[in-house]
Scaffold this active site. Structure first.
Site, PDB file in Angstrom:
ATOM      1  N   PRO A 126       0.799  -1.227   0.000  1.00  0.00           N
ATOM      2  CA  PRO A 126       0.000   0.000   0.000  1.00  0.00           C
ATOM      3  C   PRO A 126       0.829   1.274   0.000  1.00  0.00           C
ATOM      4  O   PRO A 126       1.885   1.351   0.632  1.00  0.00           O
ATOM      5  CB  PRO A 126      -0.818  -0.117   1.288  1.00  0.00           C
ATOM      6  CG  PRO A 126      -0.130  -1.127   2.120  1.00  0.00           C
ATOM      7  CD  PRO A 126       0.556  -2.065   1.177  1.00  0.00           C
ATOM      8  N   ASN A 127       0.321   2.240  -0.729  1.00  0.00           N
ATOM      9  CA  ASN A 127       0.857   3.607  -0.823  1.00  0.00           C
ATOM     10  C   ASN A 127       2.134   3.713  -1.645  1.00  0.00           C
ATOM     11  O   ASN A 127       2.621   4.817  -1.883  1.00  0.00           O
ATOM     12  CB  ASN A 127       1.081   4.216   0.585  1.00  0.00           C
ATOM     13  CG  ASN A 127      -0.206   4.250   1.390  1.00  0.00           C
ATOM     14  OD1 ASN A 127      -1.194   4.785   0.919  1.00  0.00           O
ATOM     15  ND2 ASN A 127      -0.214   3.650   2.566  1.00  0.00           N
TER      16      ASN A 127
ATOM     17  N   ARG B  59       5.229  10.952  -2.430  1.00  0.00           N
ATOM     18  CA  ARG B  59       4.916  10.632  -1.039  1.00  0.00           C
ATOM     19  C   ARG B  59       6.166  10.843  -0.168  1.00  0.00           C
ATOM     20  O   ARG B  59       7.162  10.135  -0.335  1.00  0.00           O
ATOM     21  CB  ARG B  59       4.488   9.164  -0.971  1.00  0.00           C
ATOM     22  CG  ARG B  59       4.320   8.629   0.409  1.00  0.00           C
ATOM     23  CD  ARG B  59       4.234   7.110   0.399  1.00  0.00           C
ATOM     24  NE  ARG B  59       4.024   6.616   1.739  1.00  0.00           N
ATOM     25  CZ  ARG B  59       4.245   5.380   2.131  1.00  0.00           C
ATOM     26  NH1 ARG B  59       4.668   4.478   1.267  1.00  0.00           N
ATOM     27  NH2 ARG B  59       4.042   5.028   3.379  1.00  0.00           N
TER      28      ARG B  59
ATOM     29  N   TYR C 106      11.268   8.729   1.320  1.00  0.00           N
ATOM     30  CA  TYR C 106      11.223   7.651   0.329  1.00  0.00           C
ATOM     31  C   TYR C 106      11.916   7.976  -0.992  1.00  0.00           C
ATOM     32  O   TYR C 106      12.035   7.106  -1.850  1.00  0.00           O
ATOM     33  CB  TYR C 106       9.768   7.243   0.076  1.00  0.00           C
ATOM     34  CG  TYR C 106       9.082   6.712   1.310  1.00  0.00           C
ATOM     35  CD1 TYR C 106       9.524   5.553   1.936  1.00  0.00           C
ATOM     36  CD2 TYR C 106       7.996   7.384   1.878  1.00  0.00           C
ATOM     37  CE1 TYR C 106       8.917   5.068   3.086  1.00  0.00           C
ATOM     38  CE2 TYR C 106       7.373   6.910   3.027  1.00  0.00           C
ATOM     39  CZ  TYR C 106       7.838   5.748   3.624  1.00  0.00           C
ATOM     40  OH  TYR C 106       7.242   5.265   4.751  1.00  0.00           O
TER      41      TYR C 106
ATOM     42  N   ASN D 268       7.960  -5.508  -0.993  1.00  0.00           N
ATOM     43  CA  ASN D 268       7.927  -4.387  -0.063  1.00  0.00           C
ATOM     44  C   ASN D 268       6.477  -4.318   0.430  1.00  0.00           C
ATOM     45  O   ASN D 268       5.598  -3.817  -0.286  1.00  0.00           O
ATOM     46  CB  ASN D 268       8.326  -3.070  -0.729  1.00  0.00           C
ATOM     47  CG  ASN D 268       8.329  -1.930   0.286  1.00  0.00           C
ATOM     48  OD1 ASN D 268       7.801  -2.058   1.385  1.00  0.00           O
ATOM     49  ND2 ASN D 268       8.914  -0.802  -0.085  1.00  0.00           N
TER      50      ASN D 268
ATOM     51  N   ALA E  93       3.127  -0.709   4.966  1.00  0.00           N
ATOM     52  CA  ALA E  93       2.745  -0.766   6.381  1.00  0.00           C
ATOM     53  C   ALA E  93       2.243  -2.151   6.807  1.00  0.00           C
ATOM     54  O   ALA E  93       2.235  -2.466   8.002  1.00  0.00           O
ATOM     55  CB  ALA E  93       1.688   0.292   6.682  1.00  0.00           C
TER      56      ALA E  93
ATOM     57  N   HIS F 194       4.150  -4.421   9.351  1.00  0.00           N
ATOM     58  CA  HIS F 194       4.174  -4.308  10.807  1.00  0.00           C
ATOM     59  C   HIS F 194       3.037  -5.051  11.518  1.00  0.00           C
ATOM     60  O   HIS F 194       3.090  -5.225  12.721  1.00  0.00           O
ATOM     61  CB  HIS F 194       4.165  -2.824  11.191  1.00  0.00           C
ATOM     62  CG  HIS F 194       5.137  -2.019  10.372  1.00  0.00           C
ATOM     63  ND1 HIS F 194       6.491  -2.298  10.346  1.00  0.00           N
ATOM     64  CD2 HIS F 194       4.954  -0.986   9.497  1.00  0.00           C
ATOM     65  CE1 HIS F 194       7.093  -1.452   9.512  1.00  0.00           C
ATOM     66  NE2 HIS F 194       6.184  -0.654   8.982  1.00  0.00           N
TER      67      HIS F 194
ATOM     68  N   GLU G 199      12.335  -9.545   1.802  1.00  0.00           N
ATOM     69  CA  GLU G 199      11.590  -8.344   2.203  1.00  0.00           C
ATOM     70  C   GLU G 199      12.476  -7.113   2.013  1.00  0.00           C
ATOM     71  O   GLU G 199      13.630  -7.124   2.457  1.00  0.00           O
ATOM     72  CB  GLU G 199      11.203  -8.499   3.682  1.00  0.00           C
ATOM     73  CG  GLU G 199      10.513  -7.291   4.276  1.00  0.00           C
ATOM     74  CD  GLU G 199      10.323  -7.438   5.793  1.00  0.00           C
ATOM     75  OE1 GLU G 199      10.260  -8.576   6.307  1.00  0.00           O
ATOM     76  OE2 GLU G 199      10.254  -6.391   6.452  1.00  0.00           O
TER      77      GLU G 199
ATOM     78  N   HIS H  54      12.735  -2.631   2.071  1.00  0.00           N
ATOM     79  CA  HIS H  54      12.167  -1.333   2.444  1.00  0.00           C
ATOM     80  C   HIS H  54      13.073  -0.228   1.949  1.00  0.00           C
ATOM     81  O   HIS H  54      14.306  -0.328   2.049  1.00  0.00           O
ATOM     82  CB  HIS H  54      12.029  -1.215   3.962  1.00  0.00           C
ATOM     83  CG  HIS H  54      11.138  -2.255   4.533  1.00  0.00           C
ATOM     84  ND1 HIS H  54       9.768  -2.164   4.487  1.00  0.00           N
ATOM     85  CD2 HIS H  54      11.424  -3.441   5.124  1.00  0.00           C
ATOM     86  CE1 HIS H  54       9.254  -3.249   5.040  1.00  0.00           C
ATOM     87  NE2 HIS H  54      10.226  -4.037   5.430  1.00  0.00           N
ATOM     88  N   LEU H  55      12.467   0.822   1.475  1.00  0.00           N
ATOM     89  CA  LEU H  55      13.238   1.988   1.032  1.00  0.00           C
ATOM     90  C   LEU H  55      13.900   2.665   2.225  1.00  0.00           C
ATOM     91  O   LEU H  55      15.095   2.980   2.205  1.00  0.00           O
ATOM     92  CB  LEU H  55      12.305   2.985   0.332  1.00  0.00           C
ATOM     93  CG  LEU H  55      11.637   2.454  -0.939  1.00  0.00           C
ATOM     94  CD1 LEU H  55      10.189   2.917  -1.012  1.00  0.00           C
ATOM     95  CD2 LEU H  55      12.393   2.892  -2.164  1.00  0.00           C
ATOM     96  N   SER H  56      13.103   2.931   3.250  1.00  0.00           N
ATOM     97  CA  SER H  56      13.623   3.593   4.451  1.00  0.00           C
ATOM     98  C   SER H  56      14.180   2.549   5.414  1.00  0.00           C
ATOM     99  O   SER H  56      13.878   1.355   5.277  1.00  0.00           O
ATOM    100  CB  SER H  56      12.500   4.384   5.132  1.00  0.00           C
ATOM    101  OG  SER H  56      11.474   3.503   5.576  1.00  0.00           O
TER     102      SER H  56
ATOM    103  N   ARG I 275      13.209   4.481  12.581  1.00  0.00           N
ATOM    104  CA  ARG I 275      12.062   5.389  12.508  1.00  0.00           C
ATOM    105  C   ARG I 275      11.178   5.208  13.750  1.00  0.00           C
ATOM    106  O   ARG I 275      11.676   4.906  14.816  1.00  0.00           O
ATOM    107  CB  ARG I 275      11.309   5.139  11.197  1.00  0.00           C
ATOM    108  CG  ARG I 275      12.185   5.388   9.960  1.00  0.00           C
ATOM    109  CD  ARG I 275      11.423   5.179   8.671  1.00  0.00           C
ATOM    110  NE  ARG I 275      10.286   6.096   8.560  1.00  0.00           N
ATOM    111  CZ  ARG I 275       9.281   5.931   7.690  1.00  0.00           C
ATOM    112  NH1 ARG I 275       9.280   4.887   6.868  1.00  0.00           N
ATOM    113  NH2 ARG I 275       8.291   6.799   7.641  1.00  0.00           N
TER     114      ARG I 275
HETATM  115  C1  DQA Z   1       8.198   1.085   3.835  1.00  0.00           C
HETATM  116  C2  DQA Z   1       8.275   1.304   5.353  1.00  0.00           C
HETATM  117  C3  DQA Z   1       6.913   1.125   5.995  1.00  0.00           C
HETATM  118  O1  DQA Z   1       6.995   1.370   7.389  1.00  0.00           O
HETATM  119  C4  DQA Z   1       5.920   2.094   5.397  1.00  0.00           C
HETATM  120  O2  DQA Z   1       4.639   1.875   5.953  1.00  0.00           O
HETATM  121  C5  DQA Z   1       5.878   2.036   3.923  1.00  0.00           C
HETATM  122  C6  DQA Z   1       7.146   1.955   3.187  1.00  0.00           C
HETATM  123  C7  DQA Z   1       9.553   1.398   3.152  1.00  0.00           C
HETATM  124  O3  DQA Z   1       9.715   0.983   2.011  1.00  0.00           O
HETATM  125  O4  DQA Z   1      10.399   2.087   3.726  1.00  0.00           O
HETATM  126  O5  DQA Z   1       4.831   2.147   3.303  1.00  0.00           O
HETATM  127  O6  DQA Z   1       7.898  -0.274   3.585  1.00  0.00           O
END
Ligand code: DQA
Length: 144
Positions: free
Chosen positions: A10-11, A18, A23, A74, A77, A80, A98, A100-102, A107
């Site tokens: 998502p997102n 965003r 990101y 990826n 959210a 979690h 798995e 993640h960008l961040s 965080r």
């Molecule tokens: C994310 C990290 C997640 O906590 C966040 O909800 C995302 C992006 C990342 O790629 O850093 O949507 O997965």
């Protein structure tokens, strides 16, 4: 030829606009283009899918049983808290990386937990769009 499912949660369709300070400015299309280029150079074929819906991601994981050797994900959210995604990954028993960008460990505290990590081969986090490339490379090498 190695077939790999790439899943964006998502997102992530909003990448580039965003929270770019977190990101980056690359769009999802930029990420996908880099992945496709890397895959082509390593005799791998990707099917890439983004969804904001947990069930659609789960369906894609189930379908991957029929054609894929591994999954790069990826989960956004869902990372979690989605036990359903975690169970989907362990149900199909495909090797999964798995990404993640961040850096989720640097965080808010809730982001430091991944309920998926225990059913994945490993996690790559904090390298921006390059996390995807590193994850893909790891998965291709594992599958070889
Ligand atoms: C994310 C990290 C997640 O906590 C966040 O909800 C995302 C992006 C990342 O790629 O850093 O949507 O997965």
């Amino acid at each position: 030829m190695t077939n790999i499912l790439v899943l964006h949660g998502p997102n992530l369709n909003l990448l580039g606009i965003r929270e770019p300070d977190v990101y980056g400015y690359e769009t999802l299309q930029d990420v996908d283009d880099a992945l496709l280029q890397h895959a082509a150079a390593h005799e791998s074929e990707l099917r890439i899918f983004q969804s904001n819906h947990e069930g659609r991601l789960i369906d894609a994981i189930h379908e991957a049983r029929n054609w894929a050797g591994g999954i790069l994900i990826n989960p956004g959210a869902f990372t979690h808290y989605s036990y359903a995604l975690r169970d989907a990954i362990s149900s199909v028993a495909l090797p999964c990386v798995e990404v993640h960008l961040s850096n989720i460990h640097a965080r808010e505290p809730f982001r430091g937990t991944s309920v998926l990590a225990p059913v994945c081969l490993g996690q790559i986090t904090g390298f921006g769009w390059r996390s995807y490339l590193l994850g893909l490379q790891a998965l291709i090498e594992y599958l070889a």
